[in-house]
Design an enzyme around this catalytic site. Structure first.
Site, PDB file in Angstrom:
ATOM      1  NE  ARG A   8      13.099 -43.445  -5.686  1.00 33.04           N
ATOM      2  CZ  ARG A   8      13.798 -42.348  -5.964  1.00 33.04           C
ATOM      3  NH1 ARG A   8      15.084 -42.287  -5.653  1.00 33.04           N
ATOM      4  NH2 ARG A   8      13.228 -41.320  -6.564  1.00 33.04           N
ATOM      5  CD1 TRP A  20       9.557 -39.951  -0.577  1.00 31.20           C
ATOM      6  CD2 TRP A  20       7.344 -40.271  -0.616  1.00 31.20           C
ATOM      7  NE1 TRP A  20       8.948 -38.712  -0.639  1.00 31.20           N
ATOM      8  CE2 TRP A  20       7.602 -38.879  -0.671  1.00 31.20           C
ATOM      9  CE3 TRP A  20       6.028 -40.707  -0.645  1.00 31.20           C
ATOM     10  CZ2 TRP A  20       6.576 -37.938  -0.726  1.00 31.20           C
ATOM     11  CZ3 TRP A  20       5.014 -39.776  -0.719  1.00 31.20           C
ATOM     12  CH2 TRP A  20       5.289 -38.396  -0.761  1.00 31.20           C
ATOM     13  CD  GLN A  70       9.333 -33.739  -8.377  1.00 29.54           C
ATOM     14  OE1 GLN A  70       9.668 -32.959  -9.281  1.00 29.54           O
ATOM     15  NE2 GLN A  70      10.039 -33.886  -7.274  1.00 29.54           N
ATOM     16  CD  GLN A  92      10.240 -37.352 -10.711  1.00 30.37           C
ATOM     17  OE1 GLN A  92      10.932 -36.887 -11.628  1.00 30.37           O
ATOM     18  NE2 GLN A  92      10.536 -37.141  -9.439  1.00 30.37           N
ATOM     19  CG  ASP A  93       6.198 -38.081  -8.381  1.00 30.78           C
ATOM     20  OD1 ASP A  93       6.898 -39.110  -8.284  1.00 30.78           O
ATOM     21  OD2 ASP A  93       6.436 -37.041  -7.765  1.00 30.78           O
ATOM     22  CG  ASP A 120       9.924 -42.458  -6.935  1.00 26.46           C
ATOM     23  OD1 ASP A 120      10.523 -43.536  -6.913  1.00 26.46           O
ATOM     24  OD2 ASP A 120      10.451 -41.386  -6.580  1.00 26.46           O
ATOM     25  CB  THR A 144       4.514 -32.742  -6.180  1.00 24.79           C
ATOM     26  OG1 THR A 144       5.845 -32.431  -6.592  1.00 24.79           O
ATOM     27  CG2 THR A 144       4.180 -34.167  -6.575  1.00 24.79           C
TER      28      THR A 144
END
Length: 560
Positions: free
Chosen positions: A464, A466, A352, A374-375, A396, A322
């Site tokens: 949320r 992490w 990711q 994602q990410d 996220d 990632t």
């Protein structure tokens, strides 16, 4: 005129601060009184008194830390009562411990059976070396301690110590979804280093608090206010930067000096400390762009985010860590991007896949579009500012542990894969004294049509946790009605629900109604005073780096 007396005042106050910080100094005075003039005492007694005093000093300097045993063990051989020297010795101990972990990681890499684990270990090597660099520059800065500029001085040290902790934690994160017990072994190797780094941050934070309590503002040590002349200099510098003749021009059609952005970056002098402007003409640039560490003050300017686009598709599923999947990775300090778009087109099924990773201190993004799933945006570490940007993603999609302030930025939630919920943020503060926070001010939180058109309705949340001390503030922003009434989502079970710090203030739109919000211990009631403390002018302390960029910026609460 008058500088001599001013310097004497500063030296005197610094001396008083040291005495207050290390109560053991008082013990030295007590011992001296008991011994009279010392002429009849043996050298053995004097040595014992010195050792006893140093021991008390160590106990005192370790008192604010969370890992007191590790702290006292690391300073067991100290023979000083000087708080600065003790803190520097603590930094040294952390550096040595990370060095030991690095040596052992080489052995682990030789024994690793699969490529993903080897990749994680290689990533760790890079991350831990940077953690050591952050501890060293904290060490050097603290060695040049200047009480006359306390707030800005300490902000640098706290930022870099927080960075050192973040890099160690990122190393451990690299082992997620790997097989075997290598990740657990690395976690154990870094256990003491993590504790010592946390202790260093605690010592410096406590040192700052004690010095601040002395009301040093009267001698010029508190936050420096910009005078009118300073502001005019800032305005002039800003105009000069935004209108500067580029040092390098990139054009796919060959009309510039370079055809790729990477080639232009390679032309920057090593250890550059001058502003280096790279103009990237309209075009689709299929490349991974890396701003190397210590290649500082790069300004990347496009011809508009709908015209100049950097694209990539590296992702976790296809084997890239990632941390290394970013289309644009910023490792140098003082970076700025303007009028450009960066995307990661790997797609939701590749999990990711980072579009932009920012691991450079004092980075600024202005009118930049970042698109992914994602990410999307990894606000990894240090101080960052975003203005008038558009950021899209699913899970996220703004995550990390930087002190990141977003103003007038549009967060666009995209349609995820089946059975997935979306989270706008996932802040990753590991240490309660760390500087990390995600602050959205006067932003728009919206969803793309494909998301809102899906039946049954998809779930989306503001964020949320992490990491254990995750911290996110959303204020003076527009929140559309697709956000779940609960507002915030748990990570797993009750993890971090008591220790996180989440708050909302003066938001608007149908999704801003807090009546149905979750009632975790970590959800805070934000007063106007608390909200003000999360504005750029208060978060950054020294925000001249933002003001001098020429980017629109409001250092206070806005009139919205």
């Amino acid at each position: 005129m008058g500088s001599d007396s001013g310097n004497k005042k500063k030296i005197a106050v610094a001396g008083v601060a040291s005495i207050l910080l290390v109560a053991a100094v008082v013990a030295v005075i007590g011992v001296s009184k008991n011994l009279g003039d010392g002429s009849h005492e043996s050298s053995t007694t004097n040595a014992a008194a010195t050792i006893s005093t140093s021991s008390k000093a160590v106990q005192t300097i370790c008192s604010p830390t969370d890992y007191k045993e590790a702290c006292e063990e690391s300073l067991a051989g100290a023979n000083t009562t000087d708080p600065k020297e003790l803190i520097k010795l603590a930094f040294d101990a952390a550096i040595a411990n990370i060095g030991d972990a690095l040596k052992n990681s080489t052995l682990l890499k030789d024994a690793a059976a699969d490529e993903r684990t080897k990749g994680a270990l290689e990533t760790c090597e890079e991350l831990l070396n940077t953690s050591i660099d952050d501890l060293k520059r904290s060490f050097d800065k603290f060695g040049d301690f200047d009480v006359s500029n306390l707030d800005e001085f300490m902000e640098d040290v706290r930022t870099w110590l927080s960075g050192a902790i973040t890099y160690q934690e990122t190393c451990i994160d690299a082992f997620e979804n790997t097989t075997g017990d290598t990740g657990e072994k690395m976690k154990q190797l870094l256990k003491t280093a993590s504790e010592l780094s946390s202790n260093g941050l605690a010592m410096v934070t406590d040192f700052t608090s004690i010095l601040s309590s002395l009301q040093l503002g009267s001698i010029g040590s508190s936050r420096r206010l910009l005078e009118a002349d300073d502001l005019s200099f800032v305005d002039t510098k800003s105009r000069r930067l935004l209108a500067a003749t580029p040092n390098a021009v990139v054009a796919k059609d060959g009309s510039g000096q370079f055809k790729t952005i990477g080639a232009a970056i390679s032309s920057v002098p090593k250890k550059n400390n001058q502003t280096f402007v790279i103009l990237v003409k309209a075009g689709l640039y299929k490349e991974t762009v890396i701003i190397p560490k210590k290649v500082n003050n790069i300004v990347l300017i496009g011809e508009g985010p709908d015209k100049t686009i950097i694209t990539g598709n590296k992702n976790f599923v296809d084997g890239t860590q990632t941390f290394h999947s970013a289309t644009l990775a910023v490792n140098g300090d003082g970076f700025m991007a303007k009028d450009i778009a960066i995307e990661n087109t790997a797609g939701a099924e590749k999990h990711q896949a980072v579009a932009v990773r920012v691991s450079g201190d004092k980075s600024i993004f202005y009118n930049v579009h970042m698109d992914g799933f994602q990410d999307t945006l990894y606000v990894h570490a240090y101080r960052q500012f975003y203005r008038d940007c558009v950021i899209s993603g699913t899970i996220d999609f703004v995550f990390g542990d930087a002190m990141a302030v977003f103003q007038n930025t549009r967060m666009v939630v995209r349609k995820p894969m089946d059975n997935q919920a979306c989270m706008v943020t996932a802040q990753g503060r590991k240490d309660p004294r760390g500087i990390g926070a995600i602050v959205l001010q006067n932003c728009d939180i919206v969803a793309e049509p494909a998301f809102t058109a899906t039946k049954p309705a998809l779930e989306a949340y503001l964020g949320r946790p992490w990491k254990e001390y995750s911290r996110t503030i959303i204020m003076q922003s527009n929140i559309e009605g697709f956000i779940a009434p609960e507002g915030w989502s748990p990570w797993a079970g009750t993890y971090a629900l008591d220790t996180l710090y989440y708050g909302e203030y003066q938001n608007r739109g149908p999704g801003s109604n807090q009546a149905g919000r979750v009632h975790w211990k970590g959800i805070k009631k934000i007063t106007p005073q608390i909200a003000e403390s999360f504005t750029g002018g208060r978060m950054y302390t020294d925000d001249v780096w933002v003001k001098s960029s020429g980017v629109p910026y409001v250092p206070t609460l806005m009139n919205v």
